[in-house]
Design an enzyme around this catalytic site. Sequence first.
Site, PDB file in Angstrom:
ATOM      1  CB  CYS A 115      -0.947   0.024   1.187  1.00  0.00           C
ATOM      2  SG  CYS A 115      -2.404   1.050   0.850  1.00  0.00           S
ATOM      3  CE  LYS A 191      -7.660  -1.453   4.676  1.00  0.00           C
ATOM      4  NZ  LYS A 191      -6.280  -1.106   4.318  1.00  0.00           N
ATOM      5  NE  ARG A 201      -6.693   4.468   9.228  1.00  0.00           N
ATOM      6  CZ  ARG A 201      -7.880   4.803   8.743  1.00  0.00           C
ATOM      7  NH1 ARG A 201      -8.472   5.910   9.168  1.00  0.00           N
ATOM      8  NH2 ARG A 201      -8.467   4.040   7.845  1.00  0.00           N
ATOM      9  CD  GLU A 229     -14.876  -4.522  -3.696  1.00  0.00           C
ATOM     10  OE1 GLU A 229     -13.934  -4.932  -4.400  1.00  0.00           O
ATOM     11  OE2 GLU A 229     -15.162  -3.319  -3.577  1.00  0.00           O
ATOM     12  CE  LYS A 244      -7.046  -3.856   7.655  1.00  0.00           C
ATOM     13  NZ  LYS A 244      -5.973  -3.280   6.907  1.00  0.00           N
ATOM     14  CB  SER A 270      -4.613  -2.058  15.400  1.00  0.00           C
ATOM     15  OG  SER A 270      -5.443  -1.168  14.669  1.00  0.00           O
ATOM     16  CE1 TYR A 308      -0.657  -5.607  14.584  1.00  0.00           C
ATOM     17  CE2 TYR A 308      -3.062  -5.747  14.663  1.00  0.00           C
ATOM     18  CZ  TYR A 308      -1.902  -5.274  14.069  1.00  0.00           C
ATOM     19  OH  TYR A 308      -1.986  -4.478  12.965  1.00  0.00           O
TER      20      TYR A 308
HETATM   21  C1  PBG Z   1      -2.985   0.165   5.129  1.00  0.00           C
HETATM   22  C2  PBG Z   1      -3.444  -0.763   6.176  1.00  0.00           C
HETATM   23  C3  PBG Z   1      -4.236  -0.473   7.308  1.00  0.00           C
HETATM   24  C4  PBG Z   1      -4.277  -1.647   8.061  1.00  0.00           C
HETATM   25  C5  PBG Z   1      -3.553  -2.613   7.379  1.00  0.00           C
HETATM   26  N1  PBG Z   1      -3.066  -2.053   6.196  1.00  0.00           N
HETATM   27  C6  PBG Z   1      -4.840   0.772   7.770  1.00  0.00           C
HETATM   28  C7  PBG Z   1      -5.859   1.498   6.996  1.00  0.00           C
HETATM   29  O1  PBG Z   1      -6.390   1.046   5.982  1.00  0.00           O
HETATM   30  O2  PBG Z   1      -6.131   2.602   7.444  1.00  0.00           O
HETATM   31  C8  PBG Z   1      -4.971  -1.812   9.390  1.00  0.00           C
HETATM   32  C9  PBG Z   1      -4.437  -2.869  10.266  1.00  0.00           C
HETATM   33  C10 PBG Z   1      -4.857  -2.786  11.684  1.00  0.00           C
HETATM   34  O3  PBG Z   1      -5.673  -1.946  12.097  1.00  0.00           O
HETATM   35  O4  PBG Z   1      -4.351  -3.619  12.453  1.00  0.00           O
HETATM   36  N2  PBG Z   1      -3.757   0.250   4.000  1.00  0.00           N
HETATM   37 ZN    ZN Z   2      -3.209   2.121   2.646  1.00  0.00          ZN
END
Ligand code: PBG
Ligand code: ZN
Length: 322
Positions: A115, A191, A201, A229, A244, A270, A308
Amino acid sequence: MRMRRIRNNPITRKMVEEVSLKPSDFIYPLFLVEGEGIKKEIPSLPGVYHFSIDMLEEEIREIESLGISGVILFGIPDHKDHVGSGAYAEDGIIQKGVRKIKSLKPNLLVVTDVCMCEYTDHGHCGILDENGLVINDETTQYIAKIALSHAKAGADIVAPSDMMDFRVREIRKTLDENGFENIPIMAYSAKFASSYYGPFRDAADSAPSFGDRKSYQMDFHNGEEALEEVALDLDEDADFIIVKPALAYLDVVKAIKENFNTRLVVYNVSGEYSMIKNAIKEGLVDESIIYESLIAMKRAGAQIIISYHAKEMAKKLKEGLR
Ligand code: PBG
Ligand code: ZN
């Protein structure tokens, strides 16, 4: 039939368990930073650390010895710019990290998150037009370039998390053209734009500097759209599908399981982790809530769990907890 006749006896109870957990179900997220001698706990993610590459060795050995299948890497670069050039640099943080981990433990699976948001100065997951909207097709060119640079560094699997249209097709084409036809794509297909990413973040310094991600991530009012999707990503030749976040989206996991034959992954994100860790710390709930939550993901149909909790859970499983 009376279920109590089965449940009364711990042996019959165990014998009829429909799902279980094992250390190899897990992929553990790792956050890599530039610099030296850094192993620093991430305030928003208790028990999870920022590592500089020279400090990875002990961690990697532990992850492997616990029987965890692999790691998924996130990079926090020193340098950010408009096109996120640090994401595809040959000496970028992820590229260096992959080479290091592969040199330490060639058999540990290394998945890379593909990303741009950690690498762009505006914090969005793509290239922006003058109105601040992501330009889809230009972004997918960059995404493919990033994935290729990860594969060249030795990544086993690439995991695009940007949610742009046709990025799986673009990555597949680029990998194939460059001799990486054996590198699978683990697509974050469902997602959702979610508040559950809050602690991440902070950890990855990837919050958008303006606006939100609702123009490219999924709207959480919609579950059936996830099937669309997934169908698109499978059609573009995705090898794994990620849902996710996990816990609030297990209906989506179940629906995908029932509608497709694929390898289904959940990302236990997270916010889910930190809420549970804090509630345990406050004495509000018992730590067995971790096992119960992870089992729920398996029951819904997940085969693989990015979490985690992976290390603590693998330790408990090794000690015979159930
Ligand atoms: C980046 C990404 C994110 C996460 C994984 N890859 C954050 C987002 O999309 O803002 C989140 C992972 C987590 O919260 O543990 N695209
Ligand atoms: Zn991203």
